[in-house]
Motif scaffolding. Sequence first.
Motif, PDB file in Angstrom:
ATOM      1  N   ILE A   1       0.840  -1.204   0.000  1.00 65.41           N
ATOM      2  CA  ILE A   1       0.000   0.000   0.000  1.00 65.41           C
ATOM      3  C   ILE A   1       0.876   1.256   0.000  1.00 65.41           C
ATOM      4  CG2 ILE A   1      -1.631   1.343   1.405  1.00 65.41           C
ATOM      5  CD1 ILE A   1      -2.828  -1.373   2.296  1.00 65.41           C
ATOM      6  N   ALA A   2       1.945   1.266   0.805  1.00 68.65           N
ATOM      7  CA  ALA A   2       2.838   2.424   0.871  1.00 68.65           C
ATOM      8  C   ALA A   2       3.511   2.669  -0.468  1.00 68.65           C
ATOM      9  CB  ALA A   2       3.871   2.220   1.976  1.00 68.65           C
TER      10      ALA A   2
ATOM     11  N   SER B   1       1.803  11.476 -10.512  1.00 74.55           N
ATOM     12  CA  SER B   1       0.853  12.590 -10.719  1.00 74.55           C
ATOM     13  C   SER B   1       1.512  13.887 -11.006  1.00 74.55           C
ATOM     14  CB  SER B   1      -0.061  12.751  -9.519  1.00 74.55           C
ATOM     15  OG  SER B   1      -0.796  11.578  -9.330  1.00 74.55           O
TER      16      SER B   1
ATOM     17  N   THR C   1       2.439   1.732  -3.424  1.00 71.34           N
ATOM     18  CA  THR C   1       1.409   2.160  -4.378  1.00 71.34           C
ATOM     19  C   THR C   1       1.096   3.640  -4.206  1.00 71.34           C
ATOM     20  OG1 THR C   1       0.455  -0.058  -4.345  1.00 71.34           O
ATOM     21  CG2 THR C   1      -0.926   1.705  -5.216  1.00 71.34           C
ATOM     22  N   LYS C   2       0.956   4.098  -2.984  1.00 70.95           N
ATOM     23  CA  LYS C   2       0.702   5.519  -2.725  1.00 70.95           C
ATOM     24  C   LYS C   2       1.874   6.372  -3.211  1.00 70.95           C
ATOM     25  CE  LYS C   2      -2.386   5.138   1.257  1.00 70.95           C
ATOM     26  NZ  LYS C   2      -2.562   5.441   2.690  1.00 70.95           N
ATOM     27  N   THR C   3       3.097   5.908  -2.961  1.00 67.21           N
ATOM     28  CA  THR C   3       4.287   6.647  -3.391  1.00 67.21           C
ATOM     29  C   THR C   3       4.343   6.702  -4.910  1.00 67.21           C
ATOM     30  OG1 THR C   3       5.451   5.879  -1.425  1.00 67.21           O
ATOM     31  CG2 THR C   3       6.799   6.768  -3.198  1.00 67.21           C
TER      32      THR C   3
ATOM     33  N   ASN D   1       1.869   6.497  -7.023  1.00 65.17           N
ATOM     34  CA  ASN D   1       0.799   7.374  -7.495  1.00 65.17           C
ATOM     35  C   ASN D   1       1.160   8.842  -7.289  1.00 65.17           C
ATOM     36  OD1 ASN D   1      -0.753   5.228  -8.320  1.00 65.17           O
ATOM     37  ND2 ASN D   1      -1.948   5.150  -6.424  1.00 65.17           N
ATOM     38  N   ALA D   2       1.803   9.166  -6.145  1.00 66.20           N
ATOM     39  CA  ALA D   2       2.189  10.549  -5.879  1.00 66.20           C
ATOM     40  C   ALA D   2       3.287  11.010  -6.838  1.00 66.20           C
ATOM     41  CB  ALA D   2       2.668  10.681  -4.437  1.00 66.20           C
TER      42      ALA D   2
END
Length: 78
Positions: free
Chosen positions: A67-68, A78, A70-72, A74-75
């Motif tokens: 999850i971490a 973007s 994936t968030k990184t 995505n950030a």
Amino acid sequence: MGEARQAYGLSDAPGGRAAGRLAARSALNRFWRDESGATAVEIGVLMCLITVILITALTTIGGNIKIAFTKTANAIGS
């Protein structure tokens, strides 16, 4: 000659081991007090418990790490 040694088991000789139920009970007591394989069994049980704990911890941490990342990703994307 020599003296006869007492064998483990039943004996009908006077002063020998008790026959019947008492002989079975003494054999059970001897078996119950024998701890020669207890250490190996205890080590095996501990190793199994440690393995289960590690698998559970790594599965939980692995999901959180995914999850971490994936968030990184995505950030950054973007």
